[in-house]
Design an enzyme around this catalytic site. Structure first.
Site, PDB file in Angstrom:
ATOM      1  N   GLN A   1     -75.972   2.762  25.813  1.00 51.73           N
ATOM      2  CA  GLN A   1     -76.417   3.561  24.980  1.00 51.73           C
ATOM      3  C   GLN A   1     -77.406   3.938  26.573  1.00 51.73           C
ATOM      4  O   GLN A   1     -78.385   3.668  26.792  1.00 51.73           O
ATOM      5  CB  GLN A   1     -77.117   3.648  23.909  1.00 51.73           C
ATOM      6  CG  GLN A   1     -77.543   4.653  23.268  1.00 51.73           C
ATOM      7  CD  GLN A   1     -76.312   6.188  23.307  1.00 51.73           C
ATOM      8  OE1 GLN A   1     -75.783   6.380  22.820  1.00 51.73           O
ATOM      9  NE2 GLN A   1     -76.700   7.329  23.286  1.00 51.73           N
TER      10      GLN A   1
ATOM     11  N   ASP B   1     -66.513   5.845  27.578  1.00 54.89           N
ATOM     12  CA  ASP B   1     -67.449   7.168  28.129  1.00 54.89           C
ATOM     13  C   ASP B   1     -67.052   7.712  29.274  1.00 54.89           C
ATOM     14  O   ASP B   1     -68.159   8.411  30.126  1.00 54.89           O
ATOM     15  CB  ASP B   1     -69.262   6.869  28.515  1.00 54.89           C
ATOM     16  CG  ASP B   1     -70.049   6.803  27.125  1.00 54.89           C
ATOM     17  OD1 ASP B   1     -69.701   7.776  26.897  1.00 54.89           O
ATOM     18  OD2 ASP B   1     -70.993   6.636  27.719  1.00 54.89           O
TER      19      ASP B   1
ATOM     20  N   LYS C   1     -72.787   7.491  15.807  1.00 53.83           N
ATOM     21  CA  LYS C   1     -71.184   7.086  16.147  1.00 53.83           C
ATOM     22  C   LYS C   1     -70.654   5.710  15.089  1.00 53.83           C
ATOM     23  O   LYS C   1     -69.495   5.630  15.670  1.00 53.83           O
ATOM     24  CB  LYS C   1     -71.348   6.323  17.975  1.00 53.83           C
ATOM     25  CG  LYS C   1     -71.619   7.319  19.041  1.00 53.83           C
ATOM     26  CD  LYS C   1     -72.517   6.611  20.480  1.00 53.83           C
ATOM     27  CE  LYS C   1     -72.784   7.887  20.658  1.00 53.83           C
ATOM     28  NZ  LYS C   1     -73.348   7.692  22.534  1.00 53.83           N
TER      29      LYS C   1
END
Ligand code: NDP
Length: 293
Positions: free
Chosen positions: A97, A120, A53
């Site tokens: 994460q 997200d 990422k």
């Protein structure tokens, strides 16, 4: 053979387009999108994702900040860090994460993120905005799947879509996105009776199950479009491992009209959409339109 929907190529094109858009907002508005990724602990798969990422963000011109925290990090420390990032104008996107260590309440952490920076799309405010058709953040994997579907079908109105799986991160948001496209959407799951018969009615199938190669060619209506979200590592006869989807590619490929492969389908689109959400958030925060390139 079905038309191959190449997610790797699609993601590369999207990143190229975003690189141009990011350069434009930098030169016209002096805005550089910033993405902060928080990793707690040393889960090997999470480390790979975070590295990937960060690398792709930088390549597109996004400032990427990584917070690698020890597995013993307290919930209080993490919540304070999120609070600081919520108040930092240089950070437009915050991603924590998952999975987090067991002593940390993941829901509490995700809810602490400013919904406008929740790239997200997991915050309850964004979940609500997606279901009411408001301007929120859309979860990356369903968004990437939708982009590929929209590219292939200019109009999905009236099509029968079946989503296999009802998770919060894939199945449910995918249901809402397909409904917004005016599809007739059915969601099936582990308790669904005669699942094959339901899937066989679908013009569009999105498989997000986590069961290797569960959906075989005889489940697919001839000519249907198949989006395989699954990522499963299985052992081969030679004792090696390989990645497969939730769809049995060889048999489905013979019946479907179009299909995504695994790997190289939805996976690459997920990270590209994280960068897209960061760019969208940066534009919204600075009250500028997403540049057209
Ligand atoms: P979850 O485990 O959270 O959800 C799986 C869903 O599938 C559940 O709703 C479950 O039903 C349903 N299900 C499980 N077994 C069956 C079965 N035998 N028949 C019918 N339905 C079943 O998984 P996720 O949604 O998080 O992920 C799904 C897949 O997508 C995984 O392979 C994952 O690795 C992959 N993935 C890929 C991403 C990418 O970037 N490409 C990103 C995220 C996930 P029930 O609710 O009844 O238990």
């Amino acid at each position: 053979m079905a038309h191959l929907i190449d997610g790797k190529q699609f993601a590369a094109k999207l990143r190229e387009k975003m690189t141009g858009q990011i350069a434009t907002i930098k030169s016209n508005h002096n805005v550089v999108p910033g993405l902060a990724v928080v990793l707690v602990g040393e889960d090997p798969a999470s480390q790979v994702y975070v590295r990937s990422k960060g690398k792709q963000a930088k390549e597109c011109g996004i400032t990427s900040i990584e917070h690698k925290l020890d597995v013993t990090t307290t919930e209080e420390f993490l919540l304070n860090l999120i609070n600081d990032m919520n108040n930092d104008a240089a950070i437009n996107g915050i991603l924590v994460q998952l999975p987090l260590p067991k002593h940390i309440d993941s829901a509490k952490v995700l809810e602490a993120i400013d919904p406008a920076k929740d790239v997200d799309g997991f915050h309850p405010v964004n979940v609500g905005l997606l279901s009411t058709g408001g301007k929120g953040m859309i979860p990356c994997t369903p968004l990437g799947s939708l982009m590929m579907l929209q590219d292939y079908h200019s109009d999905m109105s009236g099509m029968n879509a079946v989503v296999i799986g009802r998770s919060n991160i894939v199945g449910k948001p995918m249901f809402n996105l397909l409904l917004q496209q005016s599809c007739t959407v059915t969601v099936v799951h582990s308790r669904t009776k005669n699942i094959e018969a339901v899937v066989r009615e679908a013009d569009i199938v999105v498989a997000a199950v986590g069961v290797p190669e569960m959906v075989t060619g005889d489940w697919i209506k001839p000519g249907a479009t198949v989006i395989d979200v699954g990522i499963n590592r299985i052992e081969t006869a030679e004792g090696k491992t390989k990645l497969v989807g939730d769809v049995h590619f060889e048999s489905a490929d013979k019946v479907a009209g179009a299909i995504t492969p695994v790997p190289g389908g939805v996976g690459p689109m997920t990270i590209a959409c994280l960068l897209f959400n960061t760019l969208v958030a940066a534009c919204r925060h600075n009250n500028i339109d997403l540049p057209k390139v």
